[in-house]
Motif scaffolding. Structure first.
Motif, PDB file in Angstrom:
ATOM      1  N   PRO A   1       1.263 -56.381 -14.947  1.00 46.73           N
ATOM      2  CA  PRO A   1       0.791 -57.526 -15.742  1.00 46.73           C
ATOM      3  C   PRO A   1       1.232 -57.395 -17.197  1.00 46.73           C
ATOM      4  O   PRO A   1       1.193 -56.318 -17.787  1.00 46.73           O
ATOM      5  CB  PRO A   1      -0.736 -57.439 -15.624  1.00 46.73           C
TER       6      PRO A   1
ATOM      7  N   ALA B   1       1.441 -60.160 -20.934  1.00 42.83           N
ATOM      8  CA  ALA B   1       0.845 -61.375 -21.493  1.00 42.83           C
ATOM      9  C   ALA B   1       1.454 -62.622 -20.846  1.00 42.83           C
ATOM     10  O   ALA B   1       2.659 -62.863 -20.972  1.00 42.83           O
ATOM     11  CB  ALA B   1       1.056 -61.402 -23.001  1.00 42.83           C
ATOM     12  N   GLY B   2       0.651 -63.362 -20.117  1.00 42.19           N
ATOM     13  CA  GLY B   2       1.105 -64.613 -19.517  1.00 42.19           C
ATOM     14  C   GLY B   2       1.894 -64.482 -18.248  1.00 42.19           C
ATOM     15  O   GLY B   2       2.411 -65.483 -17.738  1.00 42.19           O
ATOM     16  N   GLY B   3       2.022 -63.257 -17.701  1.00 36.98           N
ATOM     17  CA  GLY B   3       2.819 -63.126 -16.487  1.00 36.98           C
ATOM     18  C   GLY B   3       2.917 -61.710 -15.982  1.00 36.98           C
ATOM     19  O   GLY B   3       1.969 -60.910 -16.099  1.00 36.98           O
ATOM     20  N   TYR B   4       4.082 -61.367 -15.427  1.00 33.99           N
ATOM     21  CA  TYR B   4       4.303 -60.057 -14.815  1.00 33.99           C
ATOM     22  C   TYR B   4       5.708 -59.571 -15.151  1.00 33.99           C
ATOM     23  O   TYR B   4       6.622 -60.361 -15.400  1.00 33.99           O
ATOM     24  CB  TYR B   4       4.172 -60.139 -13.284  1.00 33.99           C
ATOM     25  N   ARG B   5       5.855 -58.226 -15.145  1.00 29.76           N
ATOM     26  CA  ARG B   5       7.157 -57.597 -15.317  1.00 29.76           C
ATOM     27  C   ARG B   5       7.520 -56.900 -13.998  1.00 29.76           C
ATOM     28  O   ARG B   5       6.794 -56.020 -13.530  1.00 29.76           O
ATOM     29  CB  ARG B   5       7.134 -56.589 -16.455  1.00 29.76           C
TER      30      ARG B   5
ATOM     31  N   ASP C   1       6.477 -65.728 -15.490  1.00 28.15           N
ATOM     32  CA  ASP C   1       5.152 -66.161 -15.915  1.00 28.15           C
ATOM     33  C   ASP C   1       4.206 -66.236 -14.725  1.00 28.15           C
ATOM     34  O   ASP C   1       4.606 -66.043 -13.566  1.00 28.15           O
ATOM     35  CB  ASP C   1       5.210 -67.482 -16.676  1.00 28.15           C
ATOM     36  N   ASN C   2       2.954 -66.511 -14.988  1.00 27.52           N
ATOM     37  CA  ASN C   2       1.940 -66.505 -13.929  1.00 27.52           C
ATOM     38  C   ASN C   2       2.211 -67.529 -12.831  1.00 27.52           C
ATOM     39  O   ASN C   2       1.795 -67.342 -11.685  1.00 27.52           O
ATOM     40  CB  ASN C   2       0.549 -66.764 -14.534  1.00 27.52           C
ATOM     41  N   SER C   3       2.922 -68.614 -13.150  1.00 29.10           N
ATOM     42  CA  SER C   3       3.208 -69.632 -12.145  1.00 29.10           C
ATOM     43  C   SER C   3       4.173 -69.139 -11.076  1.00 29.10           C
ATOM     44  O   SER C   3       4.309 -69.772 -10.029  1.00 29.10           O
ATOM     45  CB  SER C   3       3.784 -70.884 -12.812  1.00 29.10           C
TER      46      SER C   3
END
Length: 374
Positions: free
Chosen positions: A141, A143-147, A210-212
């Protein structure tokens, strides 16, 4: 299970066979393999409705079932068609459809149905041996998403795709992410396969999404992945059934015209016995395919996974036996590039390794049996 095709299914099967006879004669396929600029037939697949046969009507599909995909794959298998129908139109599409991701369904399924874009599933890693468990790719996780970081192999259709469905571990378990093929940090290289087709190796180096991009809830990816793999296994097995059918037909025709000692080879009883053994293996494989198609409609969870493993193990061995015998019946010429039966054997070898080999699925069946006896 009703083994009689409906009129619509018969028309579907006939349309694919006409395409294969017209566009994928063996000489034409050989020319496609030799050309780096050969036209891709994906637009034809889309125009004929084959890409959307088993996708939901809500998102531009025809609302069919795994049987429709199997009919298409069986006919494509007869012609050793190179386009990644099973990899993109079945494996990736059915995995996406099985995920609890309404927004991604609305965004992507219509585009998959009309052929304007493609998805490929990047789930396999070297140590997983074609199975969905045991992955090492990670999704951390941010900020705003995933790596995302990791390496995927044997991604069928991965060199032509617009985006990947990537499986990776989060704190909650296996999760699926939709990753654009041109994302910074994503690299792919071609993996030529033994049968002339192509897969890809995908390297993810700190790819940020991003989270989407998350399909469903974190940790919910394994169920959707298994459903997609079950559908793809049925499609791949149907392709092998088509290949076995054609290898037997080619061998029968050869035995009728090739002469030795003044008589046709087909008059030798020993060779007739070989043809009978090949036909018996084909019918066993066809029956196993019916069992798997029935299981897709009526089983779920561990019971469905057991059927998948049973059928995949049987199909890999049957296809290599039938196509290997076809080479034997042709003699030395059967091993040459100019003889088509050798290419059916190559496809059988590659297909056995895709989605888990016969040996790996047999081991899973043995584990299930041992667990039931405890």
């Amino acid at each position: 299970m009703n083994f009689t095709l409906s009129s619509e299914q018969q028309m579907l099967q006939d349309s694919v066979r006409r395409f294969v006879d017209r566009e994928y004669a063996f000489d034409t396929r050989t020319a496609r393999l030799a050309s780096v600029s050969a036209a891709d037939c994906w637009p034809v697949f889309a125009e004929q409705g084959w890409l959307c046969a088993a996708l939901p009507e809500l998102h531009g599909g025809l609302g069919g079932s795994a049987i429709d995909n199997a009919l298409i794959a069986q006919e494509l298998g007869r012609g050793l068609v190179l386009e990644p129908f099973t990899g993109c139109a079945v494996l990736a599409a059915q995995t996406l459809a099985a995920a609890d991701a309404p927004q991604q369904h609305a965004d992507w399924l219509p585009r998959l149905a009309d052929g304007s874009q493609r998805l490929a599933l990047a789930y396999a890693e070297e140590q997983t041996r074609g199975l969905p468990e045991g992955l090492l790719a990670r999704a951390e996780p941010v900020a705003g998403g995933y790596r995302l970081s990791g390496r995927k192999t044997l991604v069928v259709g991965g060199m032509q795709t617009d985006a990947f469905i990537v499986s990776a571990l989060t704190a909650e378990g296996c999760s699926l992410f939709l990753v654009a093929a041109d994302s910074p940090g994503l690299q792919r290289r071609a993996l030529p396969l033994h049968d002339g087709s192509e897969a890809a190796e995908v390297l993810l180096e700190q790819v940020v999404v991003d989270n989407s991009a998350l399909l469903g809830q974190p940790g919910s990816g394994l169920a959707a992945l298994r459903q997609g793999l079950a559908h793809a296994t049925a499609s791949l097995c149907a392709e092998l059934v088509g290949g076995m059918e054609r290898a037997i037909e080619i061998s029968a025709d050869y035995l009728k015209v090739r002469q030795q000692f003044g008589v046709t080879l087909g008059s030798f009883q020993a060779l007739q016995h070989r043809m009978a053994d090949m036909a018996a293996q084909l019918e066993l494989a066809r029956s196993a395919l019916y069992v798997l198609l029935d299981a897709l409609d009526n089983l779920d969870g561990h019971d469905l996974q057991l059927r998948v493993s049973q059928v995949k193990a049987l199909m890999g061995r049957a296809a290599k036996f039938v196509c290997g015998q076809a080479i034997q019946l042709h003699g030395g010429i059967g091993t040459t590039e100019e003889c088509s039966v050798g290419h059916y054997y190559k496809r059988a070898v590659v297909a056995d390794l895709l989605l888990g080999s016969a040996e790996r699925h047999e081991a899973l069946c043995a584990e299930r049996l041992q667990a039931s006896l405890r």
